[in-house]
Design a protein around this motif. Structure first.
Motif, PDB file in Angstrom:
ATOM      1  N   TYR A  53     -40.807  36.084   7.033  1.00 61.49           N
ATOM      2  CA  TYR A  53     -39.690  35.464   5.895  1.00 61.49           C
ATOM      3  C   TYR A  53     -39.472  36.464   4.569  1.00 61.49           C
ATOM      4  O   TYR A  53     -38.577  36.406   4.055  1.00 61.49           O
ATOM      5  CB  TYR A  53     -40.405  34.203   5.148  1.00 61.49           C
ATOM      6  N   SER A  54     -40.723  37.119   4.328  1.00 59.86           N
ATOM      7  CA  SER A  54     -40.501  38.201   3.430  1.00 59.86           C
ATOM      8  C   SER A  54     -39.359  39.324   3.666  1.00 59.86           C
ATOM      9  O   SER A  54     -38.688  39.701   2.826  1.00 59.86           O
ATOM     10  CB  SER A  54     -41.757  39.108   3.223  1.00 59.86           C
ATOM     11  N   ILE A  55     -39.419  39.607   5.062  1.00 58.06           N
ATOM     12  CA  ILE A  55     -38.285  40.583   5.549  1.00 58.06           C
ATOM     13  C   ILE A  55     -36.792  39.710   5.297  1.00 58.06           C
ATOM     14  O   ILE A  55     -35.910  40.661   4.754  1.00 58.06           O
ATOM     15  CB  ILE A  55     -38.604  40.923   7.077  1.00 58.06           C
ATOM     16  N   LEU A  56     -36.914  38.723   5.848  1.00 58.79           N
ATOM     17  CA  LEU A  56     -35.537  37.747   5.680  1.00 58.79           C
ATOM     18  C   LEU A  56     -35.086  37.662   4.194  1.00 58.79           C
ATOM     19  O   LEU A  56     -33.703  38.128   3.867  1.00 58.79           O
ATOM     20  CB  LEU A  56     -35.840  36.500   5.793  1.00 58.79           C
ATOM     21  N   THR A  57     -35.971  37.511   3.137  1.00 63.37           N
ATOM     22  CA  THR A  57     -35.420  37.511   1.714  1.00 63.37           C
ATOM     23  C   THR A  57     -35.264  39.016   1.145  1.00 63.37           C
ATOM     24  O   THR A  57     -34.241  38.984   0.456  1.00 63.37           O
ATOM     25  CB  THR A  57     -36.799  37.034   0.651  1.00 63.37           C
ATOM     26  N   GLN A 117     -28.036  42.229   1.002  1.00 62.24           N
ATOM     27  CA  GLN A 117     -26.923  41.769   1.373  1.00 62.24           C
ATOM     28  C   GLN A 117     -26.038  41.506   0.428  1.00 62.24           C
ATOM     29  O   GLN A 117     -24.705  41.733   0.303  1.00 62.24           O
ATOM     30  CB  GLN A 117     -26.731  40.528   2.353  1.00 62.24           C
ATOM     31  N   SER A 118     -26.571  40.774  -0.743  1.00 62.72           N
ATOM     32  CA  SER A 118     -25.864  40.168  -1.709  1.00 62.72           C
ATOM     33  C   SER A 118     -25.678  41.463  -2.878  1.00 62.72           C
ATOM     34  O   SER A 118     -24.575  41.219  -3.589  1.00 62.72           O
ATOM     35  CB  SER A 118     -26.682  38.887  -2.433  1.00 62.72           C
ATOM     36  N   SER A 119     -26.181  42.535  -2.568  1.00 65.01           N
ATOM     37  CA  SER A 119     -26.119  43.534  -3.737  1.00 65.01           C
ATOM     38  C   SER A 119     -24.949  44.615  -3.047  1.00 65.01           C
ATOM     39  O   SER A 119     -24.284  45.319  -4.042  1.00 65.01           O
ATOM     40  CB  SER A 119     -27.516  44.540  -3.661  1.00 65.01           C
ATOM     41  N   THR A 120     -24.900  44.703  -1.751  1.00 61.91           N
ATOM     42  CA  THR A 120     -23.942  45.564  -1.447  1.00 61.91           C
ATOM     43  C   THR A 120     -22.380  45.209  -1.502  1.00 61.91           C
ATOM     44  O   THR A 120     -22.189  44.014  -1.303  1.00 61.91           O
ATOM     45  CB  THR A 120     -24.303  46.187   0.136  1.00 61.91           C
ATOM     46  N   LYS A 121     -21.798  46.025  -1.791  1.00 61.51           N
ATOM     47  CA  LYS A 121     -20.214  45.953  -1.687  1.00 61.51           C
ATOM     48  C   LYS A 121     -19.274  46.567  -0.520  1.00 61.51           C
ATOM     49  O   LYS A 121     -18.195  46.254  -0.175  1.00 61.51           O
ATOM     50  CB  LYS A 121     -19.567  46.613  -3.002  1.00 61.51           C
ATOM     51  N   GLN A 122     -20.295  46.895   0.273  1.00 65.91           N
ATOM     52  CA  GLN A 122     -19.459  47.629   1.755  1.00 65.91           C
ATOM     53  C   GLN A 122     -19.583  46.277   2.587  1.00 65.91           C
ATOM     54  O   GLN A 122     -20.510  45.885   3.182  1.00 65.91           O
ATOM     55  CB  GLN A 122     -20.534  48.739   2.448  1.00 65.91           C
ATOM     56  N   GLN A 123     -18.293  46.003   2.924  1.00 65.92           N
ATOM     57  CA  GLN A 123     -18.022  44.583   3.633  1.00 65.92           C
ATOM     58  C   GLN A 123     -18.611  45.097   5.226  1.00 65.92           C
ATOM     59  O   GLN A 123     -19.312  44.012   5.673  1.00 65.92           O
ATOM     60  CB  GLN A 123     -16.665  44.622   4.123  1.00 65.92           C
ATOM     61  N   ASN A 156     -21.578  42.378   6.543  1.00 71.69           N
ATOM     62  CA  ASN A 156     -21.365  41.839   7.787  1.00 71.69           C
ATOM     63  C   ASN A 156     -22.643  41.946   8.698  1.00 71.69           C
ATOM     64  O   ASN A 156     -23.266  40.864   9.361  1.00 71.69           O
ATOM     65  CB  ASN A 156     -20.142  42.046   8.645  1.00 71.69           C
ATOM     66  N   TYR A 157     -23.009  43.249   8.711  1.00 65.50           N
ATOM     67  CA  TYR A 157     -24.225  43.577   9.562  1.00 65.50           C
ATOM     68  C   TYR A 157     -25.261  42.600   9.129  1.00 65.50           C
ATOM     69  O   TYR A 157     -26.307  42.196  10.139  1.00 65.50           O
ATOM     70  CB  TYR A 157     -24.197  44.699   9.825  1.00 65.50           C
ATOM     71  N   LEU A 158     -25.657  42.773   7.963  1.00 58.92           N
ATOM     72  CA  LEU A 158     -26.736  42.143   7.210  1.00 58.92           C
ATOM     73  C   LEU A 158     -26.892  40.606   7.542  1.00 58.92           C
ATOM     74  O   LEU A 158     -27.838  40.119   7.718  1.00 58.92           O
ATOM     75  CB  LEU A 158     -27.027  42.374   5.813  1.00 58.92           C
ATOM     76  N   HIS A 159     -25.566  39.988   7.363  1.00 53.83           N
ATOM     77  CA  HIS A 159     -25.564  38.730   7.645  1.00 53.83           C
ATOM     78  C   HIS A 159     -25.859  38.248   9.236  1.00 53.83           C
ATOM     79  O   HIS A 159     -26.780  37.447   9.409  1.00 53.83           O
ATOM     80  CB  HIS A 159     -24.051  38.134   7.434  1.00 53.83           C
TER      81      HIS A 159
END
Length: 215
Positions: free
Chosen positions: A39-43, A49-55, A59-62
């Protein structure tokens, strides 16, 4: 130091108690250790994911977070199946209700649970024995009974608990399965708590498991 067992019944009780303690330890480690770490890794991944602007990275992090969430859920389910925390904290009936919810979502078999009388607070090893009989019975039903309906009745009497599990499935020849490991384990567990476990089955009509456990 734990007293050494002196006869077969004490040896069986000692082995079952040791197994249950180990199962409980593994369940807690899965839930509180592995589960919390994931769960710590997930957060952390969600933050990146929310910080990067590279689409493409987003997508990969999603995809990674979805896979991680699925694994966390599977670990939680495995932990509950091994040893429900509610069995220790809330008692027998809440633990069985929790397990039935998981069972129905997994196998699609509806379980009608009824309880008559006031639930007693049983010693932990008695709660575990009854829970394991229910778990073994439901597992066997999912494997062999070919049914979509199960009924479990609890009767909390003045001096003893009675429980009946009926599956309305295809049944089997009881005399040919008396010595199978699962059935022997159910009978042995109840015997070691001072109770009984009787199993009857009729081809085409289903199987009934009845236990009694004095308080």
């Amino acid at each position: 130091m734990m007293e050494q067992p002196t006869n077969n019944q004490q040896i069986s009780s000692y082995i079952i108690h040791s197994q249950e303690e180990e199962i409980k330890r593994i369940s807690q480690e899965l839930h509180e250790g592995v589960g919390q770490n994931l769960y710590s890794i997930l957060t952390g991944l969600q933050f990146v994911q929310s910080s990067t602007k590279q689409q493409h990275l987003k997508n990969y992090l999603h995809e990674m977070t979805e896979l991680l969430e699925k694994n966390i859920q599977e670990i939680r389910l495995l932990s509950v199946e091994l040893h429900p925390p509610t069995l220790t904290t809330l008692g027998l009936l809440p633990a069985i209700k929790s397990y039935i919810k998981l069972y129905t979502s997994t196998f699609g078999i509806l379980v009608d649970l009824n309880s008559t009388g006031e639930e007693r607070q049983l010693p932990e090893r008695h709660r575990i024995a009854v829970f394991r009989v229910c778990q073994e019975a439901l597992t066997n039903i999912a494997k062999y009974a070919d049914t979509s309906e199960v009924k479990i009745d609890f009767y909390w009497g003045e001096y003893e608990l009675n429980m009946c599990i009926c599956d309305f499935g295809q049944g089997f020849k009881a005399e040919e399965t008396d010595n199978t490991l699962g059935i022997s384990a159910m009978k042995e567990r109840m015997h070691l708590t001072g109770g009984t476990c009787d199993i009857s089955s009729t081809i085409g009509e289903g199987t009934t498991i009845e236990i009694s456990l004095p308080y």
